[in-house]
Motif scaffolding. Structure first.
Motif, PDB file in Angstrom:
ATOM      1  N   ILE A 106       0.842  -1.213   0.000  1.00 22.98           N
ATOM      2  CA  ILE A 106       0.000   0.000   0.000  1.00 22.98           C
ATOM      3  C   ILE A 106       0.867   1.250   0.000  1.00 22.98           C
ATOM      4  O   ILE A 106       0.611   2.195  -0.762  1.00 22.98           O
ATOM      5  N   SER A 107       1.918   1.270   0.816  1.00 24.98           N
ATOM      6  CA  SER A 107       2.797   2.449   0.821  1.00 24.98           C
ATOM      7  C   SER A 107       3.511   2.600  -0.519  1.00 24.98           C
ATOM      8  O   SER A 107       3.690   3.708  -1.010  1.00 24.98           O
ATOM      9  N   GLY A 108       3.896   1.488  -1.134  1.00 29.30           N
ATOM     10  CA  GLY A 108       4.501   1.543  -2.471  1.00 29.30           C
ATOM     11  C   GLY A 108       3.530   2.104  -3.506  1.00 29.30           C
ATOM     12  O   GLY A 108       3.910   2.901  -4.369  1.00 29.30           O
ATOM     13  N   TYR A 109       2.293   1.689  -3.399  1.00 34.46           N
ATOM     14  CA  TYR A 109       1.251   2.222  -4.288  1.00 34.46           C
ATOM     15  C   TYR A 109       1.117   3.729  -4.094  1.00 34.46           C
ATOM     16  O   TYR A 109       1.027   4.489  -5.061  1.00 34.46           O
ATOM     17  N   GLY A 135       3.957  15.758  -3.282  1.00 33.97           N
ATOM     18  CA  GLY A 135       5.091  15.915  -2.385  1.00 33.97           C
ATOM     19  C   GLY A 135       4.947  15.222  -1.051  1.00 33.97           C
ATOM     20  O   GLY A 135       5.732  14.341  -0.689  1.00 33.97           O
ATOM     21  N   ALA A 136       3.948  15.600  -0.292  1.00 35.74           N
ATOM     22  CA  ALA A 136       3.779  15.061   1.059  1.00 35.74           C
ATOM     23  C   ALA A 136       3.511  13.558   1.039  1.00 35.74           C
ATOM     24  O   ALA A 136       4.081  12.812   1.837  1.00 35.74           O
ATOM     25  N   GLN A 137       2.643  13.116   0.141  1.00 34.94           N
ATOM     26  CA  GLN A 137       2.288  11.700   0.074  1.00 34.94           C
ATOM     27  C   GLN A 137       3.503  10.855  -0.269  1.00 34.94           C
ATOM     28  O   GLN A 137       3.754   9.836   0.372  1.00 34.94           O
ATOM     29  N   ALA A 138       4.259  11.247  -1.269  1.00 33.11           N
ATOM     30  CA  ALA A 138       5.408  10.458  -1.708  1.00 33.11           C
ATOM     31  C   ALA A 138       6.477  10.396  -0.622  1.00 33.11           C
ATOM     32  O   ALA A 138       7.066   9.338  -0.388  1.00 33.11           O
ATOM     33  N   ASP A 139       6.735  11.506   0.055  1.00 33.94           N
ATOM     34  CA  ASP A 139       7.767  11.526   1.092  1.00 33.94           C
ATOM     35  C   ASP A 139       7.376  10.664   2.287  1.00 33.94           C
ATOM     36  O   ASP A 139       8.173   9.835   2.751  1.00 33.94           O
ATOM     37  N   LEU A 140       6.175  10.852   2.789  1.00 30.64           N
ATOM     38  CA  LEU A 140       5.718  10.071   3.935  1.00 30.64           C
ATOM     39  C   LEU A 140       5.645   8.581   3.595  1.00 30.64           C
ATOM     40  O   LEU A 140       6.151   7.736   4.341  1.00 30.64           O
ATOM     41  N   TRP A 147      10.983   1.625   6.057  1.00 30.76           N
ATOM     42  CA  TRP A 147      10.972   1.031   7.393  1.00 30.76           C
ATOM     43  C   TRP A 147      10.162  -0.260   7.434  1.00 30.76           C
ATOM     44  O   TRP A 147      10.541  -1.220   8.111  1.00 30.76           O
ATOM     45  N   LEU A 148       9.063  -0.298   6.714  1.00 29.98           N
ATOM     46  CA  LEU A 148       8.260  -1.521   6.651  1.00 29.98           C
ATOM     47  C   LEU A 148       9.037  -2.643   5.954  1.00 29.98           C
ATOM     48  O   LEU A 148       8.973  -3.804   6.370  1.00 29.98           O
ATOM     49  N   ALA A 149       9.756  -2.293   4.890  1.00 30.58           N
ATOM     50  CA  ALA A 149      10.545  -3.295   4.162  1.00 30.58           C
ATOM     51  C   ALA A 149      11.618  -3.900   5.067  1.00 30.58           C
ATOM     52  O   ALA A 149      11.795  -5.122   5.107  1.00 30.58           O
TER      53      ALA A 149
END
Length: 188
Positions: A106-109, A135-140, A147-149
Motif C-alpha cells: 500500500i505504501s509503495g502504491y 510531495g507530502a504523500q510520496a515523502d511520507l 521502514w516496513l521493508a
C-alpha cells in the motif's frame, strides 16, 4: 505430494505460494535498495522502478490468492509437542508478516501514484491512481515503505531462524512440513 494441505504437512500450492512470496520479497528488497542508488543517466534509472512497481502489484495479487487459498486449504494442525507460547508466537508472527507485506504494498502504491499517474503492470494493465498529493504523500509513504521493508526482512529472518531451530535443535517436523515432507517416524 497433494495440492491441498493435509493434517500433517502443507500441500504443493501452499508451499509454492510460500516460497514464491519469500523469493519475491527478498528480490524486491534488493531491487529497491539498488534502484535508489542509480543516477539519472543510468540505463536502469527508469526501468528498475517500473519493474519494482509491476512486481509489487503481482505480489499483492499473489498475497490475496494466498489468503483465499488458506481458507480453502487450512494449515496443518500445530505439532502436539509445541508449547502454548510457540503456537501463539507462530500465529502472531504470521499475522505480522501479512500485515507488513500489505502495508509495504500500500505504501509503495501511494509512492507510485502520488503524481496522479497509474501504475502499468508489465504493460498488461494499469492500476489507477486514487489518492494523490505529490510531495507530502510520496515523502511520507517513501519513509514508511523503507521502514516496513526492513521490518518484514528482519521478521522473516527470525521466522527462518525459528524454522531452523525446530529442525536442528528440537528435531521436529516443522520445516519438513513446509517442504511437503515428514520424518519417517511421523506416520505421514
Amino acid at each position: 505430494m497433494h495440492l491441498k494441505n493435509s493434517d500433517r504437512h502443507y500441500g504443493f500450492v501452499s508451499i509454492a505460494l510460500h516460497w514464491l512470496v519469500a523469493i519475491a520479497v527478498y528480490a524486491m528488497f534488493a531491487l529497491g535498495l539498488w534502484m535508489v542508488t542509480l543516477s539519472y543517466y543510468d540505463g536502469w534509472y527508469h526501468k528498475a522502478p517500473e519493474l519494482h512497481k509491476s512486481i509489487g502489484i503481482v505480489l499483492m495479487l499473489t498475497l490475496v490468492v494466498r489468503r483465499i487459498w488458506r481458507t480453502m486449504s487450512p494449515a496443518p494442525a500445530p505439532l502436539h509437542q509445541y508449547y502454548r507460547l510457540t503456537r501463539v508466537s507462530a500465529v502472531a508472527a504470521h499475522i505480522a508478516l501479512y500485515l507488513l507485506l500489505f502495508a509495504i504494498i500500500i505504501s509503495g502504491y501511494l509512492i507510485s501514484t502520488a503524481d496522479g499517474q497509474s501504475i502499468s503492470v508489465f504493460g498488461l494493465f494499469n492500476v489507477p491512481a486514487t489518492l494523490t498529493d505529490a510531495g507530502a504523500q510520496a515523502d511520507l509513504a517513501g519513509n514508511l515503505h523503507l521502514w516496513l521493508a526492513w521490518s518484514v526482512v528482519i521478521l522473516s529472518v527470525v521466522h527462518a531462524l525459528a524454522a531452523f531451530k525446530h529442525h536442528f535443535i528440537d528435531k521436529d517436523d516443522t520445516l519438513r512440513r513446509m517442504l511437503g515432507k515428514s520424518s519417517p517416524d511421523s506416520g505421514a
